[in-house]
Design a protein around this motif. Sequence first.
Motif, PDB file in Angstrom:
ATOM      1  N   PHE A 203      -2.668  -6.859  -5.524  1.00 61.63           N
ATOM      2  CA  PHE A 203      -3.151  -7.932  -4.675  1.00 61.63           C
ATOM      3  C   PHE A 203      -4.451  -7.500  -4.017  1.00 61.63           C
ATOM      4  N   ILE A 204      -5.159  -8.462  -3.463  1.00 65.24           N
ATOM      5  CA  ILE A 204      -6.378  -8.160  -2.721  1.00 65.24           C
ATOM      6  C   ILE A 204      -6.007  -7.913  -1.272  1.00 65.24           C
ATOM      7  N   MET A 205      -6.248  -6.699  -0.795  1.00 72.85           N
ATOM      8  CA  MET A 205      -5.912  -6.366   0.582  1.00 72.85           C
ATOM      9  C   MET A 205      -6.962  -6.931   1.535  1.00 72.85           C
ATOM     10  N   MET A 206      -6.532  -7.130   2.780  1.00 71.81           N
ATOM     11  CA  MET A 206      -7.434  -7.665   3.794  1.00 71.81           C
ATOM     12  C   MET A 206      -8.605  -6.714   4.016  1.00 71.81           C
ATOM     13  N   ASN A 207      -8.331  -5.406   4.036  1.00 67.97           N
ATOM     14  CA  ASN A 207      -9.387  -4.407   4.131  1.00 67.97           C
ATOM     15  C   ASN A 207      -9.606  -3.830   2.737  1.00 67.97           C
ATOM     16  N   LYS A 208     -10.735  -4.096   2.143  1.00 72.08           N
ATOM     17  CA  LYS A 208     -10.968  -3.717   0.760  1.00 72.08           C
ATOM     18  C   LYS A 208     -10.951  -2.209   0.588  1.00 72.08           C
ATOM     19  N   THR A 209     -10.091  -1.736  -0.285  1.00 72.44           N
ATOM     20  CA  THR A 209      -9.972  -0.314  -0.559  1.00 72.44           C
ATOM     21  C   THR A 209     -10.932   0.060  -1.686  1.00 72.44           C
ATOM     22  N   PRO A 210     -11.622   1.199  -1.609  1.00 73.98           N
ATOM     23  CA  PRO A 210     -12.517   1.616  -2.697  1.00 73.98           C
ATOM     24  C   PRO A 210     -11.816   1.599  -4.043  1.00 73.98           C
ATOM     25  N   SER A 211     -12.519   1.155  -5.066  1.00 73.08           N
ATOM     26  CA  SER A 211     -11.917   0.982  -6.388  1.00 73.08           C
ATOM     27  C   SER A 211     -11.425   2.287  -6.996  1.00 73.08           C
ATOM     28  N   ASP A 212     -12.016   3.405  -6.594  1.00 71.82           N
ATOM     29  CA  ASP A 212     -11.603   4.687  -7.157  1.00 71.82           C
ATOM     30  C   ASP A 212     -10.553   5.374  -6.288  1.00 71.82           C
ATOM     31  N   SER A 213      -9.974   4.661  -5.349  1.00 74.01           N
ATOM     32  CA  SER A 213      -8.954   5.238  -4.474  1.00 74.01           C
ATOM     33  C   SER A 213      -7.647   5.407  -5.234  1.00 74.01           C
ATOM     34  N   TYR A 214      -6.944   6.490  -4.949  1.00 73.20           N
ATOM     35  CA  TYR A 214      -5.630   6.724  -5.555  1.00 73.20           C
ATOM     36  C   TYR A 214      -4.650   5.680  -5.047  1.00 73.20           C
ATOM     37  N   THR A 215      -3.773   5.207  -5.927  1.00 71.16           N
ATOM     38  CA  THR A 215      -2.728   4.274  -5.524  1.00 71.16           C
ATOM     39  C   THR A 215      -1.371   4.913  -5.758  1.00 71.16           C
ATOM     40  N   TRP A 216      -0.413   4.498  -4.954  1.00 69.03           N
ATOM     41  CA  TRP A 216       0.946   5.044  -5.040  1.00 69.03           C
ATOM     42  C   TRP A 216       1.773   4.377  -6.136  1.00 69.03           C
TER      43      TRP A 216
ATOM     44  N   ALA B  52       1.312   7.690   7.201  1.00 71.88           N
ATOM     45  CA  ALA B  52       2.373   7.206   6.322  1.00 71.88           C
ATOM     46  C   ALA B  52       1.792   6.711   5.003  1.00 71.88           C
ATOM     47  N   PRO B  53       2.546   6.803   3.903  1.00 65.75           N
ATOM     48  CA  PRO B  53       2.069   6.256   2.635  1.00 65.75           C
ATOM     49  C   PRO B  53       1.679   4.790   2.791  1.00 65.75           C
ATOM     50  N   GLY B  54       0.497   4.452   2.308  1.00 64.05           N
ATOM     51  CA  GLY B  54       0.013   3.078   2.387  1.00 64.05           C
ATOM     52  C   GLY B  54      -1.000   2.845   3.477  1.00 64.05           C
ATOM     53  N   TRP B  55      -1.213   3.850   4.362  1.00 60.84           N
ATOM     54  CA  TRP B  55      -2.181   3.649   5.440  1.00 60.84           C
ATOM     55  C   TRP B  55      -3.592   3.461   4.900  1.00 60.84           C
ATOM     56  N   CYS B  56      -3.979   4.258   3.922  1.00 64.27           N
ATOM     57  CA  CYS B  56      -5.336   4.145   3.370  1.00 64.27           C
ATOM     58  C   CYS B  56      -5.566   2.747   2.807  1.00 64.27           C
ATOM     59  N   GLU B  57      -4.575   2.218   2.111  1.00 61.63           N
ATOM     60  CA  GLU B  57      -4.694   0.877   1.551  1.00 61.63           C
ATOM     61  C   GLU B  57      -4.788  -0.152   2.670  1.00 61.63           C
ATOM     62  N   LEU B  58      -4.032   0.038   3.723  1.00 58.57           N
ATOM     63  CA  LEU B  58      -4.060  -0.857   4.874  1.00 58.57           C
ATOM     64  C   LEU B  58      -5.419  -0.841   5.559  1.00 58.57           C
ATOM     65  N   ALA B  59      -5.981   0.347   5.760  1.00 63.53           N
ATOM     66  CA  ALA B  59      -7.219   0.494   6.525  1.00 63.53           C
ATOM     67  C   ALA B  59      -8.474   0.351   5.675  1.00 63.53           C
TER      68      ALA B  59
ATOM     69  N   ARG C  26     -10.533   5.493   1.514  1.00 64.28           N
ATOM     70  CA  ARG C  26     -10.329   6.057   0.183  1.00 64.28           C
ATOM     71  C   ARG C  26      -9.275   7.153   0.203  1.00 64.28           C
ATOM     72  N   LEU C  27      -8.276   7.037  -0.671  1.00 62.84           N
ATOM     73  CA  LEU C  27      -7.274   8.072  -0.873  1.00 62.84           C
ATOM     74  C   LEU C  27      -7.665   8.853  -2.114  1.00 62.84           C
ATOM     75  N   GLU C  28      -7.812  10.172  -1.955  1.00 67.70           N
ATOM     76  CA  GLU C  28      -8.326  11.004  -3.049  1.00 67.70           C
ATOM     77  C   GLU C  28      -7.452  10.909  -4.294  1.00 67.70           C
ATOM     78  N   PRO C  29      -8.063  10.653  -5.453  1.00 65.41           N
ATOM     79  CA  PRO C  29      -7.296  10.695  -6.696  1.00 65.41           C
ATOM     80  C   PRO C  29      -6.730  12.093  -6.917  1.00 65.41           C
ATOM     81  N   SER C  30      -5.490  12.162  -7.336  1.00 66.93           N
ATOM     82  CA  SER C  30      -4.861  13.454  -7.592  1.00 66.93           C
ATOM     83  C   SER C  30      -5.234  13.945  -8.980  1.00 66.93           C
TER      84      SER C  30
END
Length: 561
Positions: A35-48, A503-510, A513-517
């Motif tokens: 989904f499209i989050m209210m705060n746009k997360t960088p496209s290269d951000s790691y996702t859970w 907590a998991p999901g904070w980066c997506e919320l805010a 960028r969450l570093e790719p593993s």
Amino acid sequence: MDAKKFINKGRKSISLHSQLIQRPLALSPTATFSFIMMNKTPSDSYTWDKLLAQNENVYGAPVSCFRHLPLSDGWEQITEGLKLEIINIDCDASLQGYWIASIIKVTGYFALLRYEGYQDDNSNDFWINLANPDVHEVGWSSTNQCQLIPPKNIQHKFEDWKNFLVETLVGAKTLPSNFHDKLMRCLESRFRPGMRLEALDKNDISAMRPCIINKVVGQRLHLIYLEPGKELSNTESIASNGASKPPNSLHASLNDHAEVEGFWCHQSSPLIHPVGWSALVGHKVTADKDYIEKSKELAIQGRYSSDYAPYDLFTRPTRTLPPNSKFEMGMKLEALDPVNLSSICVATIRKVLERGYVMISIDGAPENVQNVFCYHSTSPYIFPLGFCKTHGIELTQPRDYTSSHNVIPNATSAKRFDWDEYLDATKSHSIPDIGDYKEDNLSSQHPTLAVGMKLEAVDLMEPHLMCVATVTREAGRLLKIHFDGWDRAYDQWVDRSSSDLFAPGWCELAGYRLEPSPTASITPESPHRESFEIEGKKRIKRNSNSIPNHKRSNKLRKSKQ
């Protein structure tokens, strides 16, 4: 919110689309929705997504463990069985329908959902961040003239879907109608771009340096250091290229220069202070004499203009030491090494500042390593003698330490550190009894972080990086944090109430960028692998935002290959 309030509106309020769609869409097991989050997360951000979908044993830290995070106080009410309205992707896309789903499991800000009607069938369960704007309370569709459409895969199961929903929602709970508004308000920072303050000088960790806030992301501050001679300049004269700029262009000018060195930290970080703090407590500050004199005067008077962050915005130490616990220069203690956060070392108080602050150095550190750092006397990162022994932690002894003891059979150079012997040899004394720091910002009714929990954590050696991590050990208030996919040499000790843990999901919320593993699989069962396949790539070093060269003794930030 009780879902029966929605039911009481009557069955007519349940707007169902009766059209049956052919060619049903099969979802993959434990799918994840994009989904499209209210705060746009960088496209290269790691996702859970994959980690949550493929590993049932992932133990994500509850939001309630982090008092600095949005809605942490009430997150324990987000429980299994809570009903939501969520966009239905198992229908004709042109219809833009919604459907009721139940929470099956919660981990961090994520929830595992199951559409109503699937009963005990988990084949189409899916994970979603509850901060997603397409997650709503029951009744939202009716209020906003949207249609409730059952998923195509199960449309054949019930003839009367309205009656099914009414029976399903009796006694059920749902989200409050202002859930997303509260979530976004809790993300707002008490600081704003353009404010000035003092922060740790990453190029000299024994000093502070005047800064200006460049931007704020979810209460994390990006600071830009002010050049000597410009610390007290008028706002319109400060720009990344030194040219004169009108006040309203300052922020844009700083943002446009991504190459400008800066420093990231949370608004509650102990590494930031109001302008004049350094002069008040006697701390070294990288600035000219004019700044030191004028900033102290400003701090004493407390008459800050709107361009200066006032004292009441900063987090202050709240713990007090036991009576007669006086720190003096030369006293010995155990302390977390600020440039090697996996190590607790023998340390010495080098200077006593005002207001309970002390300058500490690590005994025996190499001369080329920055070795003096400021801690408050109540900091959770300084310890009485014997702390490491009590908690079974290896105390890092001075490099040049020699002992008359040799307790390991057949060892040629084994040395056991003995505090009594060391105090005698150095003619020094230990710090006074500072008590067992058991105070916690978390209420006893809140869960606390525990071994095995996964979270998002700041790499404090490169504090602009946020990484997937696992709690691997507890020692009193301290937690050992392991960055998933990286060697244990990069682990770091962190206080359990640190504002650098999320907590998991904070980066997506805010929108951070969450570093790719690394490409290696991250599993809950193997957080301590010695090496990982990374397709021949070394971990990227971004020295512009890190403590210089990391200064880790014989430990370069790179992966084993």
